[in-house]
Design a protein around this motif. Sequence first.
Motif, PDB file in Angstrom:
ATOM      1  N   GLY A 260       0.756  -1.248   0.043  1.00 41.43           N
ATOM      2  CA  GLY A 260       0.026  -0.027   0.027  1.00 41.43           C
ATOM      3  C   GLY A 260       0.860   1.260  -0.021  1.00 41.43           C
ATOM      4  O   GLY A 260       1.848   1.257  -0.015  1.00 41.43           O
ATOM      5  N   ASP A 261       0.087   2.445   0.320  1.00 43.63           N
ATOM      6  CA  ASP A 261       0.873   3.543   0.417  1.00 43.63           C
ATOM      7  C   ASP A 261       0.804   4.240   1.724  1.00 43.63           C
ATOM      8  O   ASP A 261      -0.382   4.826   2.004  1.00 43.63           O
ATOM      9  CB  ASP A 261       0.094   4.520  -1.021  1.00 43.63           C
ATOM     10  CG  ASP A 261       0.833   6.030  -0.935  1.00 43.63           C
ATOM     11  OD1 ASP A 261       1.530   6.360   0.083  1.00 43.63           O
ATOM     12  OD2 ASP A 261       0.698   6.596  -1.889  1.00 43.63           O
ATOM     13  N   PRO A 262       1.730   4.378   2.321  1.00 40.19           N
ATOM     14  CA  PRO A 262       1.461   4.761   3.809  1.00 40.19           C
ATOM     15  C   PRO A 262       0.919   6.338   3.946  1.00 40.19           C
ATOM     16  O   PRO A 262       0.066   6.502   4.737  1.00 40.19           O
ATOM     17  CB  PRO A 262       2.721   5.127   4.257  1.00 40.19           C
ATOM     18  CG  PRO A 262       3.783   3.949   3.591  1.00 40.19           C
ATOM     19  CD  PRO A 262       3.119   4.114   2.124  1.00 40.19           C
ATOM     20  N   HIS A 267      -6.566   2.263   6.548  1.00 44.86           N
ATOM     21  CA  HIS A 267      -8.052   1.686   6.396  1.00 44.86           C
ATOM     22  C   HIS A 267      -7.906   0.648   5.200  1.00 44.86           C
ATOM     23  O   HIS A 267      -7.012   0.912   4.115  1.00 44.86           O
ATOM     24  CB  HIS A 267      -8.804   2.841   6.016  1.00 44.86           C
ATOM     25  CG  HIS A 267     -10.327   2.319   5.971  1.00 44.86           C
ATOM     26  ND1 HIS A 267     -10.840   1.695   4.895  1.00 44.86           N
ATOM     27  CD2 HIS A 267     -11.466   2.767   6.744  1.00 44.86           C
ATOM     28  CE1 HIS A 267     -12.224   1.527   5.086  1.00 44.86           C
ATOM     29  NE2 HIS A 267     -12.668   2.152   6.300  1.00 44.86           N
ATOM     30  N   PRO A 268      -8.606  -0.549   5.395  1.00 50.61           N
ATOM     31  CA  PRO A 268      -8.334  -1.499   4.356  1.00 50.61           C
ATOM     32  C   PRO A 268      -8.644  -1.183   2.802  1.00 50.61           C
ATOM     33  O   PRO A 268      -7.906  -1.751   2.106  1.00 50.61           O
ATOM     34  CB  PRO A 268      -9.516  -2.751   4.518  1.00 50.61           C
ATOM     35  CG  PRO A 268      -9.589  -2.230   6.056  1.00 50.61           C
ATOM     36  CD  PRO A 268      -9.405  -0.741   6.441  1.00 50.61           C
ATOM     37  N   GLN A 269      -9.599  -0.227   2.481  1.00 53.88           N
ATOM     38  CA  GLN A 269      -9.791   0.350   1.107  1.00 53.88           C
ATOM     39  C   GLN A 269      -8.722   1.065   0.938  1.00 53.88           C
ATOM     40  O   GLN A 269      -8.382   1.031  -0.234  1.00 53.88           O
ATOM     41  CB  GLN A 269     -11.221   0.893   1.242  1.00 53.88           C
ATOM     42  CG  GLN A 269     -12.572   0.157   1.046  1.00 53.88           C
ATOM     43  CD  GLN A 269     -12.605  -0.744   2.157  1.00 53.88           C
ATOM     44  OE1 GLN A 269     -12.485  -0.449   3.183  1.00 53.88           O
ATOM     45  NE2 GLN A 269     -13.337  -1.995   1.888  1.00 53.88           N
ATOM     46  N   ALA A 270      -7.941   1.939   1.890  1.00 49.64           N
ATOM     47  CA  ALA A 270      -7.067   2.729   1.581  1.00 49.64           C
ATOM     48  C   ALA A 270      -5.742   1.906   0.992  1.00 49.64           C
ATOM     49  O   ALA A 270      -4.965   2.168   0.125  1.00 49.64           O
ATOM     50  CB  ALA A 270      -6.681   3.737   2.410  1.00 49.64           C
ATOM     51  N   ILE A 271      -5.544   0.887   1.831  1.00 46.35           N
ATOM     52  CA  ILE A 271      -4.588  -0.090   1.534  1.00 46.35           C
ATOM     53  C   ILE A 271      -4.694  -0.600   0.009  1.00 46.35           C
ATOM     54  O   ILE A 271      -3.596  -0.638  -0.701  1.00 46.35           O
ATOM     55  CB  ILE A 271      -4.512  -1.186   2.618  1.00 46.35           C
ATOM     56  CG1 ILE A 271      -3.699  -0.400   3.881  1.00 46.35           C
ATOM     57  CG2 ILE A 271      -3.264  -2.286   1.952  1.00 46.35           C
ATOM     58  CD1 ILE A 271      -3.918  -1.375   5.016  1.00 46.35           C
ATOM     59  N   HIS A 277      -2.919   0.884  -7.229  1.00 47.51           N
ATOM     60  CA  HIS A 277      -2.247   1.806  -7.892  1.00 47.51           C
ATOM     61  C   HIS A 277      -0.652   1.389  -8.420  1.00 47.51           C
ATOM     62  O   HIS A 277      -0.270   1.539  -9.501  1.00 47.51           O
ATOM     63  CB  HIS A 277      -1.936   3.206  -7.035  1.00 47.51           C
ATOM     64  CG  HIS A 277      -1.268   4.402  -7.667  1.00 47.51           C
ATOM     65  ND1 HIS A 277       0.009   4.512  -7.655  1.00 47.51           N
ATOM     66  CD2 HIS A 277      -1.649   5.242  -8.841  1.00 47.51           C
ATOM     67  CE1 HIS A 277       0.593   5.440  -8.165  1.00 47.51           C
ATOM     68  NE2 HIS A 277      -0.383   5.989  -8.559  1.00 47.51           N
ATOM     69  N   GLY A 278      -0.123   0.926  -7.539  1.00 46.26           N
ATOM     70  CA  GLY A 278       1.424   0.363  -7.587  1.00 46.26           C
ATOM     71  C   GLY A 278       1.174  -0.869  -8.703  1.00 46.26           C
ATOM     72  O   GLY A 278       2.062  -0.730  -9.498  1.00 46.26           O
ATOM     73  N   LEU A 279       0.437  -1.692  -8.575  1.00 50.09           N
ATOM     74  CA  LEU A 279       0.131  -2.777  -9.603  1.00 50.09           C
ATOM     75  C   LEU A 279       0.041  -2.073 -11.089  1.00 50.09           C
ATOM     76  O   LEU A 279       0.502  -2.701 -12.029  1.00 50.09           O
ATOM     77  CB  LEU A 279      -0.806  -3.777  -9.249  1.00 50.09           C
ATOM     78  CG  LEU A 279      -0.571  -4.717  -7.790  1.00 50.09           C
ATOM     79  CD1 LEU A 279      -1.866  -5.421  -7.639  1.00 50.09           C
ATOM     80  CD2 LEU A 279       0.570  -5.624  -8.264  1.00 50.09           C
ATOM     81  N   LEU A 280      -0.831  -1.043 -11.208  1.00 45.30           N
ATOM     82  CA  LEU A 280      -0.979  -0.659 -12.565  1.00 45.30           C
ATOM     83  C   LEU A 280       0.131   0.002 -13.068  1.00 45.30           C
ATOM     84  O   LEU A 280       0.244   0.295 -14.260  1.00 45.30           O
ATOM     85  CB  LEU A 280      -2.667   0.346 -12.354  1.00 45.30           C
ATOM     86  CG  LEU A 280      -3.416  -0.478 -12.122  1.00 45.30           C
ATOM     87  CD1 LEU A 280      -4.803   0.447 -11.992  1.00 45.30           C
ATOM     88  CD2 LEU A 280      -3.998  -1.272 -13.429  1.00 45.30           C
ATOM     89  N   MET A 281       0.846   0.810 -12.016  1.00 44.19           N
ATOM     90  CA  MET A 281       1.895   1.924 -12.432  1.00 44.19           C
ATOM     91  C   MET A 281       3.243   0.933 -12.823  1.00 44.19           C
ATOM     92  O   MET A 281       4.142   1.341 -13.521  1.00 44.19           O
ATOM     93  CB  MET A 281       2.263   2.695 -11.532  1.00 44.19           C
ATOM     94  CG  MET A 281       1.077   3.700 -11.416  1.00 44.19           C
ATOM     95  SD  MET A 281       0.704   4.769 -12.671  1.00 44.19           S
ATOM     96  CE  MET A 281       2.135   5.799 -13.077  1.00 44.19           C
TER      97      MET A 281
END
Length: 291
Positions: A260-262, A267-271, A277-281
């Motif tokens: 995730g992005d710290p 929150h689970p949805q934020a993680i 985002h990381g997987l797509l980028m």
Amino acid sequence: MTVDARAIHDALAAHGPFARILVAGTRGSAPREAGTAMYVWADRIQGTIGGGALEWRAMEIAREVLADGRPRVERMPLGPALGQCCGGAVTLVIERIAAVPPDPWIRRVEGDAPAPRLTGFGLKSGWMREDAAGPARRIHIWGAGHVGRALVDVLAPLAPQIRVAWHDIAPDRFPTDVAVAHDAAADLPARLATCARSDAHLIVTHSHDLDLALCHAALTRGFEFCGLIGSATKWARFRSRLAALGHPPEAIARITCPIGDPALGKHPQAIAIGVAHGLLMAPSANVQNRV
């Protein structure tokens, strides 16, 4: 721009025949790109072509197509016809789907002209062509708790580019209405050992011991990407324990923890949003250390 035959198979198996709305073409500004599809049944929908007045009108037509079985091609200027401010236009192909299509999928959707020469995705002279999607990026989610559920909610709609498989230790750990491939296995590390080395893994179980065993299995088997939920303290302990199990530092470093992005919070949805985002980028093998 391809047809997701696996998604069509799963949708038919789950809910029976449906009307498929396909964005066959766009001009100017449009809510979604060509190749986007959504499925419409009498009592439910799956996916989106961008919402708003366009989607509401398309769903009305789709339910007519579902009832009478006749395909429709709709050319819609978004401003004049629908009052949307996008300023562009879309061409929709709407068909009743009762079986998984062939590859390539070439069919007449309007008119009676003879079939033209079609290569790749496109609508020409009333004929539509789509080809099957290529191999999807396979992502295994290990754990059906809050974070696991959030990851599935965010990643599953990204098919056909991403294909999610979901695993936990018992059937009752999954929600009652599961929309992705899932299985329960008492020995999750043994299950991971059967995965392809080109697969990706997100480890988010209820147990630190199980998380460690899955990390050990992933390092032993090989992977495209492996992410682990946890804190810096947890990861420091895991690095030490994985080293004691015989894994070299450079291999252990390929596991990303935390995921995730710290900046987005815990929150689970934020993680899940940070992971997606990381997987797509960072496509395929370049994903490590980016989520």
